[in-house]
Design a protein around this motif. Structure first.
Motif, mmCIF file in Angstrom:
data_model
loop_
_atom_site.group_PDB
_atom_site.id
_atom_site.type_symbol
_atom_site.label_atom_id
_atom_site.label_comp_id
_atom_site.label_asym_id
_atom_site.label_seq_id
_atom_site.Cartn_x
_atom_site.Cartn_y
_atom_site.Cartn_z
ATOM 1 N N PHE A 1 0.815 -1.209 0.000
ATOM 2 C CA PHE A 1 0.000 0.000 0.000
ATOM 3 C C PHE A 1 0.853 1.265 0.000
ATOM 4 C CE2 PHE A 1 -2.954 -3.192 1.327
ATOM 5 C CZ PHE A 1 -4.173 -2.772 0.829
ATOM 6 N N SER A 2 2.175 1.125 0.046
ATOM 7 C CA SER A 2 3.036 2.306 0.051
ATOM 8 C C SER A 2 3.633 2.491 -1.339
ATOM 9 C CB SER A 2 4.149 2.152 1.090
ATOM 10 O OG SER A 2 4.961 1.047 0.762
ATOM 11 N N GLY A 3 4.029 3.699 -1.631
ATOM 12 C CA GLY A 3 4.601 4.007 -2.930
ATOM 13 C C GLY A 3 3.567 4.592 -3.862
ATOM 14 N N ARG A 4 3.912 4.592 -5.132
ATOM 15 C CA ARG A 4 3.066 5.216 -6.145
ATOM 16 C C ARG A 4 2.830 4.248 -7.298
ATOM 17 N NH1 ARG A 4 5.654 11.230 -6.842
ATOM 18 N NH2 ARG A 4 4.109 11.310 -8.490
ATOM 19 N N PRO B 1 7.156 7.529 -10.520
ATOM 20 C CA PRO B 1 7.601 6.323 -11.218
ATOM 21 C C PRO B 1 7.685 6.507 -12.732
ATOM 22 C CG PRO B 1 5.372 6.032 -10.402
ATOM 23 C CD PRO B 1 5.860 7.346 -9.875
ATOM 24 N N LYS B 2 7.014 7.507 -13.259
ATOM 25 C CA LYS B 2 7.055 7.757 -14.700
ATOM 26 C C LYS B 2 8.461 8.148 -15.139
ATOM 27 C CE LYS B 2 3.612 10.063 -16.491
ATOM 28 N NZ LYS B 2 2.719 11.123 -16.971
ATOM 29 N N PHE B 3 9.180 8.838 -14.273
ATOM 30 C CA PHE B 3 10.508 9.327 -14.620
ATOM 31 C C PHE B 3 11.604 8.576 -13.871
ATOM 32 C CE2 PHE B 3 7.676 13.157 -14.827
ATOM 33 C CZ PHE B 3 7.482 13.088 -16.197
ATOM 34 N N LEU C 1 -3.745 6.727 -5.943
ATOM 35 C CA LEU C 1 -4.079 7.979 -5.256
ATOM 36 C C LEU C 1 -2.810 8.651 -4.737
ATOM 37 C CD1 LEU C 1 -7.284 6.795 -3.400
ATOM 38 C CD2 LEU C 1 -7.176 8.483 -5.240
ATOM 39 N N HIS C 2 -1.859 7.885 -4.233
ATOM 40 C CA HIS C 2 -0.583 8.447 -3.787
ATOM 41 C C HIS C 2 0.116 9.139 -4.946
ATOM 42 C CE1 HIS C 2 0.023 5.477 -0.178
ATOM 43 N NE2 HIS C 2 -0.948 6.352 0.033
ATOM 44 N N ASP C 3 0.014 8.577 -6.141
ATOM 45 C CA ASP C 3 0.690 9.152 -7.298
ATOM 46 C C ASP C 3 0.127 10.523 -7.653
ATOM 47 O OD1 ASP C 3 2.710 8.853 -9.293
ATOM 48 O OD2 ASP C 3 1.148 8.478 -10.775
ATOM 49 N N GLN D 1 1.755 13.594 -10.049
ATOM 50 C CA GLN D 1 2.526 14.769 -9.672
ATOM 51 C C GLN D 1 3.908 14.584 -10.278
ATOM 52 O OE1 GLN D 1 2.471 15.003 -5.372
ATOM 53 N NE2 GLN D 1 1.068 16.733 -5.483
ATOM 54 N N ALA D 2 4.363 15.581 -11.010
ATOM 55 C CA ALA D 2 5.627 15.454 -11.738
ATOM 56 C C ALA D 2 6.817 15.290 -10.792
ATOM 57 C CB ALA D 2 5.827 16.654 -12.651
#
Length: 134
Positions: free
Chosen positions: A14-17, A117-119, A75-77, A107-108
């Motif tokens: 449940f932690s992280g993005r 995590p996208k970047f 939601l964290h992301d 969020q960038a």
């Protein structure tokens, strides 16, 4: 399929993005599996309606924790706490509101839940290309 398996490997994380792609690919694959199981149940139990839904019910029970976990990470992301999940229980508009929250972009920058995590594969200080969808 790799996005689906990644969520299952992080079964109760449940932690992280979680990126939009991870969340929506898991949701898509879960829906496809449920439809296939419903089809198998319909073919095998034409007159037995409880057996028709038994396969799908067992599958959904088995995937409820990973589904909740990936929703909280999604939601964290977006920079919100996992507690926003409970907005889904507000009658009429809650489910729509949660749906919209899962559609929002990440969020960038890094937030309290971790780096974007996208970047993740980019070098420090490297600027993403405008319009990069990852």
């Amino acid at each position: 399929m790799s996005w689906y398996l990644a969520v299952l490997k992080n079964y109760a994380g449940f932690s992280g993005r979680a990126r939009r792609k991870e969340y929506w690919m898991f949701t898509l694959f879960t829906t496809i599996v449920a439809m296939v199981l419903l089809g198998i149940g319909a073919a095998g139990a034409a007159a037995d309606v409880p057996a028709l839904f038994a396969l799908v019910a067992v599958y959904y029970v088995a995937t409820i924790i990973p589904s909740l976990a990936v929703t909280v990470r999604r939601l964290h992301d977006t920079g919100r706490s996992g507690g926003w999940f409970f907005i889904a229980f507000v009658p009429m508009i809650g489910g729509v509101w949660l749906f919209v929250l899962t559609l929002l972009d990440s969020q960038a920058e890094a937030n309290e839940y971790g780096p974007n995590p996208k970047f993740a594969g980019m070098a420090p200080g490297q600027v993403p290309v405008a319009g990069y969808a990852g």
